[in-house]
Design a protein around this motif. Structure first.
Motif, PDB file in Angstrom:
ATOM      1  N   ALA A 161       0.835  -1.204   0.000  1.00 30.41           N
ATOM      2  CA  ALA A 161       0.000   0.000   0.000  1.00 30.41           C
ATOM      3  C   ALA A 161       0.867   1.251   0.000  1.00 30.41           C
ATOM      4  N   ARG A 162       1.945   1.218   0.766  1.00 31.76           N
ATOM      5  CA  ARG A 162       2.856   2.371   0.826  1.00 31.76           C
ATOM      6  C   ARG A 162       3.512   2.619  -0.532  1.00 31.76           C
ATOM      7  N   GLU A 163       4.000   1.550  -1.176  1.00 30.11           N
ATOM      8  CA  GLU A 163       4.630   1.685  -2.494  1.00 30.11           C
ATOM      9  C   GLU A 163       3.615   2.191  -3.523  1.00 30.11           C
ATOM     10  N   LEU A 164       2.409   1.682  -3.454  1.00 27.64           N
ATOM     11  CA  LEU A 164       1.375   2.100  -4.391  1.00 27.64           C
ATOM     12  C   LEU A 164       1.078   3.595  -4.243  1.00 27.64           C
ATOM     13  N   ARG A 165       1.019   4.081  -3.004  1.00 23.36           N
ATOM     14  CA  ARG A 165       0.818   5.517  -2.783  1.00 23.36           C
ATOM     15  C   ARG A 165       1.985   6.328  -3.326  1.00 23.36           C
ATOM     16  N   LEU A 166       3.206   5.875  -3.055  1.00 22.56           N
ATOM     17  CA  LEU A 166       4.394   6.589  -3.525  1.00 22.56           C
ATOM     18  C   LEU A 166       4.408   6.671  -5.041  1.00 22.56           C
ATOM     19  N   VAL A 167       4.196   5.553  -5.697  1.00 25.40           N
ATOM     20  CA  VAL A 167       4.251   5.513  -7.157  1.00 25.40           C
ATOM     21  C   VAL A 167       3.084   6.305  -7.750  1.00 25.40           C
ATOM     22  N   SER A 168       1.913   6.225  -7.146  1.00 24.74           N
ATOM     23  CA  SER A 168       0.766   7.012  -7.618  1.00 24.74           C
ATOM     24  C   SER A 168       1.088   8.497  -7.591  1.00 24.74           C
ATOM     25  N   GLN A 169       1.741   8.945  -6.534  1.00 25.09           N
ATOM     26  CA  GLN A 169       2.102  10.358  -6.412  1.00 25.09           C
ATOM     27  C   GLN A 169       3.096  10.766  -7.496  1.00 25.09           C
ATOM     28  N   VAL A 170       4.060   9.887  -7.780  1.00 22.27           N
ATOM     29  CA  VAL A 170       5.038  10.191  -8.840  1.00 22.27           C
ATOM     30  C   VAL A 170       4.326  10.277 -10.185  1.00 22.27           C
ATOM     31  N   VAL A 171       3.413   9.348 -10.456  1.00 28.21           N
ATOM     32  CA  VAL A 171       2.674   9.380 -11.719  1.00 28.21           C
ATOM     33  C   VAL A 171       1.866  10.676 -11.814  1.00 28.21           C
ATOM     34  N   LEU A 172       1.208  11.056 -10.736  1.00 28.92           N
ATOM     35  CA  LEU A 172       0.434  12.294 -10.731  1.00 28.92           C
ATOM     36  C   LEU A 172       1.323  13.508 -11.010  1.00 28.92           C
ATOM     37  N   GLU A 173       2.468  13.569 -10.342  1.00 36.85           N
ATOM     38  CA  GLU A 173       3.382  14.700 -10.518  1.00 36.85           C
ATOM     39  C   GLU A 173       3.989  14.757 -11.921  1.00 36.85           C
ATOM     40  N   ARG A 174       4.186  13.586 -12.537  1.00 38.54           N
ATOM     41  CA  ARG A 174       4.852  13.532 -13.847  1.00 38.54           C
ATOM     42  C   ARG A 174       3.886  13.166 -14.982  1.00 38.54           C
ATOM     43  N   ARG A 175       2.591  13.272 -14.702  1.00 41.75           N
ATOM     44  CA  ARG A 175       1.583  12.848 -15.694  1.00 41.75           C
ATOM     45  C   ARG A 175       1.801  13.511 -17.049  1.00 41.75           C
ATOM     46  N   ARG A 176       2.079  14.795 -17.070  1.00 43.18           N
ATOM     47  CA  ARG A 176       2.288  15.497 -18.341  1.00 43.18           C
ATOM     48  C   ARG A 176       3.498  14.923 -19.088  1.00 43.18           C
ATOM     49  N   ASP A 177       4.599  14.669 -18.382  1.00 44.64           N
ATOM     50  CA  ASP A 177       5.791  14.074 -19.009  1.00 44.64           C
ATOM     51  C   ASP A 177       5.464  12.701 -19.588  1.00 44.64           C
ATOM     52  N   ILE A 178       4.711  11.914 -18.829  1.00 46.07           N
ATOM     53  CA  ILE A 178       4.344  10.562 -19.272  1.00 46.07           C
ATOM     54  C   ILE A 178       3.475  10.649 -20.517  1.00 46.07           C
ATOM     55  N   GLU A 179       2.490  11.535 -20.492  1.00 46.72           N
ATOM     56  CA  GLU A 179       1.599  11.686 -21.636  1.00 46.72           C
ATOM     57  C   GLU A 179       2.363  12.155 -22.876  1.00 46.72           C
ATOM     58  N   GLU A 180       3.282  13.079 -22.719  1.00 47.30           N
ATOM     59  CA  GLU A 180       4.085  13.539 -23.857  1.00 47.30           C
ATOM     60  C   GLU A 180       4.928  12.404 -24.419  1.00 47.30           C
ATOM     61  N   ALA A 181       5.519  11.593 -23.548  1.00 42.19           N
ATOM     62  CA  ALA A 181       6.306  10.447 -23.998  1.00 42.19           C
ATOM     63  C   ALA A 181       5.428   9.429 -24.723  1.00 42.19           C
ATOM     64  N   TRP A 182       4.210   9.231 -24.220  1.00 42.85           N
ATOM     65  CA  TRP A 182       3.252   8.312 -24.843  1.00 42.85           C
ATOM     66  C   TRP A 182       2.981   8.752 -26.291  1.00 42.85           C
ATOM     67  N   HIS A 183       2.640  10.034 -26.461  1.00 40.36           N
ATOM     68  CA  HIS A 183       2.310  10.530 -27.806  1.00 40.36           C
ATOM     69  C   HIS A 183       3.541  10.555 -28.710  1.00 40.36           C
ATOM     70  N   ALA A 184       4.710  10.818 -28.151  1.00 36.41           N
ATOM     71  CA  ALA A 184       5.938  10.787 -28.951  1.00 36.41           C
ATOM     72  C   ALA A 184       6.225   9.368 -29.444  1.00 36.41           C
ATOM     73  N   HIS A 185       5.941   8.381 -28.618  1.00 37.55           N
ATOM     74  CA  HIS A 185       6.233   6.995 -29.005  1.00 37.55           C
ATOM     75  C   HIS A 185       5.150   6.409 -29.913  1.00 37.55           C
ATOM     76  N   PHE A 186       3.896   6.599 -29.545  1.00 37.34           N
ATOM     77  CA  PHE A 186       2.813   5.952 -30.268  1.00 37.34           C
ATOM     78  C   PHE A 186       2.202   6.814 -31.361  1.00 37.34           C
ATOM     79  N   GLY A 187       2.546   8.101 -31.373  1.00 35.74           N
ATOM     80  CA  GLY A 187       2.056   8.981 -32.435  1.00 35.74           C
ATOM     81  C   GLY A 187       0.717   9.598 -32.168  1.00 35.74           C
TER      82      GLY A 187
END
Length: 80
Positions: A54-80
């Motif tokens: 549960a602790r790891e899931l919270r930590l990773v969820s927070q990182v995803v939330l903080e970096r969501r824009r970076d992740i989304e940009e990488a997604w579109h750069a890779h998949f088009g």
């Protein structure tokens, strides 16, 4: 497996084959055999969790939330 970034030993990445039709934007997270998948929208939420505490899931969820824009940009750069 395109790597987006690493954080405290967690690898944030996509699988190159993300379904047909392709699933909505999301990210996979892996560390020492433990893996989770997170949807980015409409809110950051785990799609599955294999072995994260549960602790790891919270930590990773927070990182995803903080970096969501970076992740989304990488997604579109890779998949088009």
């Amino acid at each position: 497996m395109p790597r987006v970034f690493e954080h405290q030993g967690w690898r944030f990445f996509f699988y190159s084959n993300e379904g047909d039709p392709r699933e909505p934007a999301h990210v996979h997270v892996l560390k020492e055999g433990r893996e989770a998948k997170f949807w980015l929208y409409p809110e950051v939420a785990p799609a599955y969790n294999h072995g994260l505490s549960a602790r790891e899931l919270r930590l990773v969820s927070q990182v995803v939330l903080e970096r969501r824009r970076d992740i989304e940009e990488a997604w579109h750069a890779h998949f088009g």
